[in-house]
Scaffold this active site. Sequence first.
Site, PDB file in Angstrom:
ATOM      1  N   THR A 156      22.210  18.395 -11.798  1.00  0.00           N
ATOM      2  CA  THR A 156      22.465  18.214 -10.360  1.00  0.00           C
ATOM      3  C   THR A 156      23.161  19.450  -9.813  1.00  0.00           C
ATOM      4  O   THR A 156      24.209  19.861 -10.325  1.00  0.00           O
ATOM      5  CB  THR A 156      23.348  16.974 -10.128  1.00  0.00           C
ATOM      6  OG1 THR A 156      22.689  15.837 -10.672  1.00  0.00           O
ATOM      7  CG2 THR A 156      23.597  16.747  -8.645  1.00  0.00           C
ATOM      8  N   ARG A 165      36.009  13.286   5.289  1.00  0.00           N
ATOM      9  CA  ARG A 165      35.181  12.312   6.022  1.00  0.00           C
ATOM     10  C   ARG A 165      35.888  11.946   7.313  1.00  0.00           C
ATOM     11  O   ARG A 165      37.087  11.639   7.283  1.00  0.00           O
ATOM     12  CB  ARG A 165      34.967  11.043   5.199  1.00  0.00           C
ATOM     13  CG  ARG A 165      34.247  11.333   3.917  1.00  0.00           C
ATOM     14  CD  ARG A 165      33.936  10.102   3.135  1.00  0.00           C
ATOM     15  NE  ARG A 165      33.250  10.486   1.918  1.00  0.00           N
ATOM     16  CZ  ARG A 165      33.800  10.504   0.716  1.00  0.00           C
ATOM     17  NH1 ARG A 165      35.045  10.111   0.548  1.00  0.00           N
ATOM     18  NH2 ARG A 165      33.121  10.903  -0.325  1.00  0.00           N
ATOM     19  N   LYS A 254      18.078  18.505  -9.748  1.00  0.00           N
ATOM     20  CA  LYS A 254      18.288  17.518  -8.680  1.00  0.00           C
ATOM     21  C   LYS A 254      19.032  18.167  -7.516  1.00  0.00           C
ATOM     22  O   LYS A 254      20.046  18.837  -7.732  1.00  0.00           O
ATOM     23  CB  LYS A 254      19.107  16.345  -9.237  1.00  0.00           C
ATOM     24  CG  LYS A 254      19.479  15.251  -8.236  1.00  0.00           C
ATOM     25  CD  LYS A 254      20.064  14.044  -8.984  1.00  0.00           C
ATOM     26  CE  LYS A 254      20.459  12.905  -8.071  1.00  0.00           C
ATOM     27  NZ  LYS A 254      21.746  13.087  -7.417  1.00  0.00           N
ATOM     28  N   HIS A 278      22.026  14.551  -2.152  1.00  0.00           N
ATOM     29  CA  HIS A 278      23.103  13.825  -2.819  1.00  0.00           C
ATOM     30  C   HIS A 278      23.497  12.578  -1.999  1.00  0.00           C
ATOM     31  O   HIS A 278      24.664  12.223  -1.885  1.00  0.00           O
ATOM     32  CB  HIS A 278      24.324  14.725  -3.028  1.00  0.00           C
ATOM     33  CG  HIS A 278      25.068  14.455  -4.303  1.00  0.00           C
ATOM     34  ND1 HIS A 278      25.096  15.316  -5.363  1.00  0.00           N
ATOM     35  CD2 HIS A 278      25.811  13.393  -4.697  1.00  0.00           C
ATOM     36  CE1 HIS A 278      25.837  14.828  -6.339  1.00  0.00           C
ATOM     37  NE2 HIS A 278      26.287  13.643  -5.964  1.00  0.00           N
ATOM     38  N   ASP A 309      14.673  11.610  -3.358  1.00  0.00           N
ATOM     39  CA  ASP A 309      15.918  10.898  -3.644  1.00  0.00           C
ATOM     40  C   ASP A 309      16.781  10.861  -2.383  1.00  0.00           C
ATOM     41  O   ASP A 309      17.233  11.895  -1.909  1.00  0.00           O
ATOM     42  CB  ASP A 309      16.638  11.652  -4.777  1.00  0.00           C
ATOM     43  CG  ASP A 309      18.035  11.133  -5.060  1.00  0.00           C
ATOM     44  OD1 ASP A 309      18.149  10.142  -5.790  1.00  0.00           O
ATOM     45  OD2 ASP A 309      19.009  11.738  -4.572  1.00  0.00           O
ATOM     46  N   GLY A 311      18.003   7.542   0.702  1.00  0.00           N
ATOM     47  CA  GLY A 311      17.624   6.690   1.831  1.00  0.00           C
ATOM     48  C   GLY A 311      16.680   5.552   1.502  1.00  0.00           C
ATOM     49  O   GLY A 311      16.281   4.819   2.408  1.00  0.00           O
ATOM     50  N   ILE A 312      16.328   5.372   0.232  1.00  0.00           N
ATOM     51  CA  ILE A 312      15.376   4.305  -0.121  1.00  0.00           C
ATOM     52  C   ILE A 312      16.106   2.956  -0.097  1.00  0.00           C
ATOM     53  O   ILE A 312      17.083   2.743  -0.826  1.00  0.00           O
ATOM     54  CB  ILE A 312      14.778   4.542  -1.534  1.00  0.00           C
ATOM     55  CG1 ILE A 312      14.026   5.879  -1.597  1.00  0.00           C
ATOM     56  CG2 ILE A 312      13.897   3.356  -1.950  1.00  0.00           C
ATOM     57  CD1 ILE A 312      12.743   5.958  -0.812  1.00  0.00           C
ATOM     58  N   ARG A 313      15.634   2.059   0.756  1.00  0.00           N
ATOM     59  CA  ARG A 313      16.241   0.723   0.847  1.00  0.00           C
ATOM     60  C   ARG A 313      15.212  -0.402   0.767  1.00  0.00           C
ATOM     61  O   ARG A 313      15.580  -1.563   0.737  1.00  0.00           O
ATOM     62  CB  ARG A 313      17.005   0.564   2.180  1.00  0.00           C
ATOM     63  CG  ARG A 313      18.147   1.549   2.369  1.00  0.00           C
ATOM     64  CD  ARG A 313      19.303   1.294   1.400  1.00  0.00           C
ATOM     65  NE  ARG A 313      20.411   2.204   1.630  1.00  0.00           N
ATOM     66  CZ  ARG A 313      20.525   3.425   1.081  1.00  0.00           C
ATOM     67  NH1 ARG A 313      19.597   3.858   0.240  1.00  0.00           N
ATOM     68  NH2 ARG A 313      21.555   4.195   1.365  1.00  0.00           N
ATOM     69  N   GLY A 332      19.918   5.167  -5.306  1.00  0.00           N
ATOM     70  CA  GLY A 332      21.348   5.179  -5.616  1.00  0.00           C
ATOM     71  C   GLY A 332      22.033   3.924  -5.104  1.00  0.00           C
ATOM     72  O   GLY A 332      22.142   2.912  -5.792  1.00  0.00           O
ATOM     73  N   ARG A 333      22.426   3.947  -3.828  1.00  0.00           N
ATOM     74  CA  ARG A 333      23.221   2.825  -3.298  1.00  0.00           C
ATOM     75  C   ARG A 333      22.502   1.489  -3.429  1.00  0.00           C
ATOM     76  O   ARG A 333      23.146   0.465  -3.658  1.00  0.00           O
ATOM     77  CB  ARG A 333      23.594   3.096  -1.844  1.00  0.00           C
ATOM     78  CG  ARG A 333      24.555   4.281  -1.696  1.00  0.00           C
ATOM     79  CD  ARG A 333      24.878   4.546  -0.245  1.00  0.00           C
ATOM     80  NE  ARG A 333      25.709   5.715  -0.064  1.00  0.00           N
ATOM     81  CZ  ARG A 333      25.243   6.967   0.013  1.00  0.00           C
ATOM     82  NH1 ARG A 333      23.938   7.215  -0.094  1.00  0.00           N
ATOM     83  NH2 ARG A 333      26.082   7.982   0.190  1.00  0.00           N
TER      84      ARG A 333
END
Length: 390
Positions: A156, A165, A254, A278, A309, A311-313, A332-333
């Site tokens: 990565t 943030r 990655k 990421h 990789d 944003g896939i939901r 990921g999430r």
Amino acid sequence: MANTWFETVAVAQRRAEKRLPGSVYGAIIGGAEKGLSLNDNLTAFDQLGLAPHVAGLHAERGMEVEVMGQHLSMPVIISPTGVQAVHPEGEVAVGRAAANRGIPMGLSSFGSKSIEEVCAVNNQVFHQMYWSGGRDVMVQRLQRAEAAGAKGIILTLDWSFSNGRDWGSPWIPEKLDLKTMIKLSPQALSRPKWLMTYLKTFTLPDLSAPNMAAPGQKPPAFFGAYYEWMQSTPPSWDDIAWLRSQWNGPFMVKGVCRVDDAKRVRDLGASALSVSNHGGNNLDGTPAPIRVLPSIVEAVGGEIDVVLDGGIRRGSDVVKAVALGAKAVMIGRAYLWGLSINGQAGVENVLDVLRGGIDACLLGLGKSHVNELTPDDVTAPDGFFRTLGV
Ligand SMILES: Cc1cc2nc3c(=O)[nH]c(=O)nc-3n(C[C@H](O)[C@H](O)[C@H](O)COP(=O)(O)O)c2cc1C
């Protein structure tokens, strides 16, 4: 018994928000700075549409593919994440779920479980590494991954220590001693179901990084390992080519967003690259990977495996990415929400949700297999796509 099954990833996320302590939930949401990339990763998929057929549809649909020499029962790979404090079984539960559903798993070098434990339950593990500690240390880690049975390496590169943030980062303790437990106890007590999953196993969240341990040493604390990485000189392209030459097997880079970088990754002999920012945790303002995917596929997709990789939901997101040229996607999430609320079964639930969604899209688009998908199956507004580095 309460019904733990969920029908979409969004439902799983809502339940995870209720179940996890605020700091753990916040650490998963993450995102850098203002969250521009984090949001774009999701809204970009919303801007893409599908072009369905209504007759001549296929009664049977296939979705298996091959990536990095591994067979995938559907075009989905578990992206590496450190899952400290999410669930006591952590990456072992994820590894079992991925094995049961026939897909490979990337294991983070900052994961809470060791590469040996995860390879024991999943024989399609890709070991993820950051460039940390210099060449000698990197070789030790490759050797350890090989001995454990890892089938590939994910290097990565998209991280620039940009951690601020606008909404305020959650406080994460260095270790769980009495003082920090007292400080965290209001949060933990307000989340009794989460707390019970740990109490039932007589454990506390593990804040160490076992895969960053030197041979014969005990696992360093997460922040100790993070500090080593922060202090390491960032790798040159020569370093990456050298690392690739040290691993006799599939090797993914990655975090690529630019066409010129993609070509360099191909030229140094990588087998795969992931188009990724990421999960919106790197430089804020980096476009959503789906926007740059076609330009990278066009440049190198005929020569190495390109995966998407970020944003896939849902299953339709997977289909959109494959239609635009990705061999597969990484998630990921999405799986972290499933893990949070129901351990291994929750991750399996997420994978089943994605599989069902992919299948429904293939039916509606009139395809008998994911390998028949083309860009014509997807609609995109003018100006949607970006090309970086040409
Ligand atoms: C909590 C969390 C921890 C992560 N840790 C790592 C990591 O250790 N190594 C890595 O390569 N990527 C890591 N990532 C990035 C993921 O592998 C992946 O690129 C990202 O989650 C994809 O976006 P998505 O969450 O929208 O699917 C992490 C992401 C999250 C949300």
